[in-house]
Design an enzyme around this catalytic site. Structure first.
Site, short mmCIF file in Angstrom:
data_model
loop_
_atom_site.label_atom_id
_atom_site.label_comp_id
_atom_site.label_asym_id
_atom_site.label_seq_id
_atom_site.Cartn_x
_atom_site.Cartn_y
_atom_site.Cartn_z
N ALA A 1 45.82 40.79 35.02
CA ALA A 1 45.20 40.33 36.27
C ALA A 1 45.69 38.93 36.61
CB ALA A 1 43.68 40.32 36.12
N ASP A 2 45.86 38.65 37.91
CA ASP A 2 46.10 37.26 38.32
C ASP A 2 44.78 36.71 38.87
OD1 ASP A 2 45.83 38.15 40.93
OD2 ASP A 2 47.97 38.10 41.36
N SER A 3 44.79 35.48 39.35
CA SER A 3 43.53 34.84 39.74
C SER A 3 42.84 35.62 40.88
CB SER A 3 43.78 33.39 40.16
OG SER A 3 44.70 33.36 41.22
N ASP B 1 43.08 38.90 41.41
CA ASP B 1 42.49 40.12 40.84
C ASP B 1 41.14 39.82 40.22
OD1 ASP B 1 44.68 41.93 41.28
OD2 ASP B 1 45.76 40.93 39.67
#
Lengths: 78, 417
Positions: A35-37, A39
């Site tokens: 996940a990125d920020s 997500d």
């Protein structure tokens, strides 16, 4: 597994497109589940919607793993 | 300063006529209509209930589900056709300097579906804002170019042009300019649009811009026919790789055609209606011819804007007669929108591909759905009605005009050293 835990895992699998086997209690959204920020923000919003809770930003910051999400929601879900 | 030559070295297409360049071209030369009842939403209460949608589209055929969810349909289309063109032009070659490869894309509207869904969700709630964090980066038109650059690591100039239905042609002209000025070696250009949504169809219906021929969708787009009653909304995308000639030659790239000129102008007249005498259309074609350094007599084929609206087609035909004089009657003219519908900001991209392939194949695709002559058009003009015509096409000009009075023309030439 509690009903809440199952729902949390289902949301994570759906939103992050990961395999069920990867969604262990220790798994970190960003380090293990890709996940990125953005997500992570989306996940928190999905939890809020599914469990009808409002998660303040300072508490959302402490929800970084599957297990942390489950225990937070088991405590706060209405 | 000497301007560099610019050639076309890669193509990609995802259109209402087919989901690859060759399927698209086959549809064009065979005069196939891409119109059918709308499947993307329930249009039963809409004045127009049909459109030219991309057929058999399954995002999971192209993307992982997680990836697809973060892209509006118009961006998915952009990434798919860019991938076709990048592979066609062999731009994944490690030896290429990715700092000198740009992406200049066109989209008239951007993520309309995303915008609509997020606003509807908000309106259905209790006033608590629950906007998705991907809302803005999915919706903004420029994200299409951003996604393409991220996928391939193209670090050159990167942006999206917005000029309604002229958008993709503006993108091509910008790309052409940056390359011929020597600022960049290669640009992945093109355009994409996915506006077949409630807001898109409803909005254009309110403008009375769309055909309402619900009993016969496939004959609704009939440019230059007496009974034309508006355009047919289309969706899809096309990509065109433009490359500096010496750069292309040095790496042995396949060359489809040369781009030799671009023109731009404004009507400065009305927000949606074209100038009745086609003043902006005249100027833009003259500007493009001047830029290309050619005489009007050298043009063989004009892929017109020709959207099948009562006013637009008249102004454009008048402008052609004005600019080309007697040569107007030697030209092949066609509106491929008769088959594809109107892809708005992507129109210039799919029509550039049609023009390039007309040059390559020596075939002019038709203006289908001609039933009744309209006395407003000089019968000496050859609109290539109903059937493709074989013709050696050395030079093709493609027009696109947008709401706001934006006009663009681009000229392609058969390549020779």
């Amino acid at each position: 597994m509690s009903e809440i835990a199952e729902k949390v895992r289902a949301i994570i699998i759906d939103k992050l497109g990961v395999e069920e086997s990867e969604v262990t209690p220790e798994a970190s959204f960003t380090n293990d589940l890709g996940a990125d920020s953005l997500d992570t923000v989306e996940l928190i919003m999905e939890f809020e919607k599914e469990f009808n809770v409002s998660i303040p930003d300072d508490q959302a910051e402490n929800i970084a793993t599957v297990g942390q999400a489950i225990s937070y929601l088991e405590e706060h879900a209405k | 300063m000497e301007l560099k030559r610019v050639v076309v070295t890669g193509l990609g297409a995802l259109t209402p006529l087919g989901n690859t360049v060759s399927e698209y071209w086959n549809g064009l030369v065979n005069g196939v209509s891409g119109a059918a009842p709308i499947t993307r939403f329930d249009a039963s209460k809409f004045k127009t209930q049909f459109a030219c949608e991309v057929k058999g589209y399954d995002p999971e055929h192209y993307f992982e589900r997680k990836e697809a969810r973060k892209m509006d349909l118009f961006t998915q289309f952009a990434v798919i056709v860019a991938d076709q063109a990048v592979k066609d032009a062999n731009l994944e070659d490690e030896s290429l300097d990715k700092d000198r490869i740009g992406v200049i894309w066109g989209s008239g509207i951007g993520g309309l579906r995303t915008f609509q869904e997020e606003c509807v969700n908000f309106a259905n709630g209790d006033g608590t804002p629950r906007f998705n964090p991907f809302f803005i980066p999915k919706m903004i038109a420029d994200i299409s170019a951003g996604h393409i650059s991220i996928k391939y690591g193209f670090r050159g100039p990167n942006f999206v042009t917005v000029s309604a239905c002229a958008s993709a042609t503006n993108a091509l002209i910008d790309s052409f300019n940056y390359i011929r000025l020597g600022m960049v070696d290669v640009v992945v250009s093109g355009g994409s649009e996915a506006a077949v949504t409630e807001a898109g169809v409803g909005g254009f219906n309110a403008l009375k811009a769309l055909s309402e021929r619900n009993d016969s969708p496939e004959t609704a787009s009939r440019p230059f026919d007496k009974d034309r009653d508006g355009f047919v909304l289309g969706e899809g995308a096309a990509a065109i790789v433009l490359e500096e000639y010496e750069h292309a030659k040095a790496r042995g790239a396949k060359i489809y055609a040369e781009i030799i000129g671009g023109g731009m102008s404004a009507d400065a007249y009305h927000i949606t209606a074209p100038h009745p005498d086609g003043l902006g259309a005249r100027n833009v074609m003259q500007n493009a011819l001047r830029d290309a350094g050619i005489k009007p007599e050298q043009v063989d084929y004009i892929n017109v804007h020709g959207t099948s609206t009562p006013l637009g087609d008249v102004g454009e035909a008048k402008a052609i007669e004005y600019v080309f004089g007697d040569h107007a009657y030697n030209l092949n003219i066609s509106s491929t929108k008769s088959m594809t519908g109107h892809l708005l900001g992507a129109a210039g991209a799919i029509e550039a591909v049609a023009s390039i392939l007309a040059i390559q194949n020596g075939i002019v695709p038709p203006t289908i759905n001609h039933f009744t002559d309209d006395e407003q058009f000089n019968p000496k003009l050859n609109f290539t009605f109903n059937k493709a015509q074989e013709r050696e096409v050395n030079i093709a000009l493609s027009n696109t005009f947008g709401f706001g009075g934006h006009n663009t023309s681009v000229i392609f030439k058969k390549f020779s050293e």
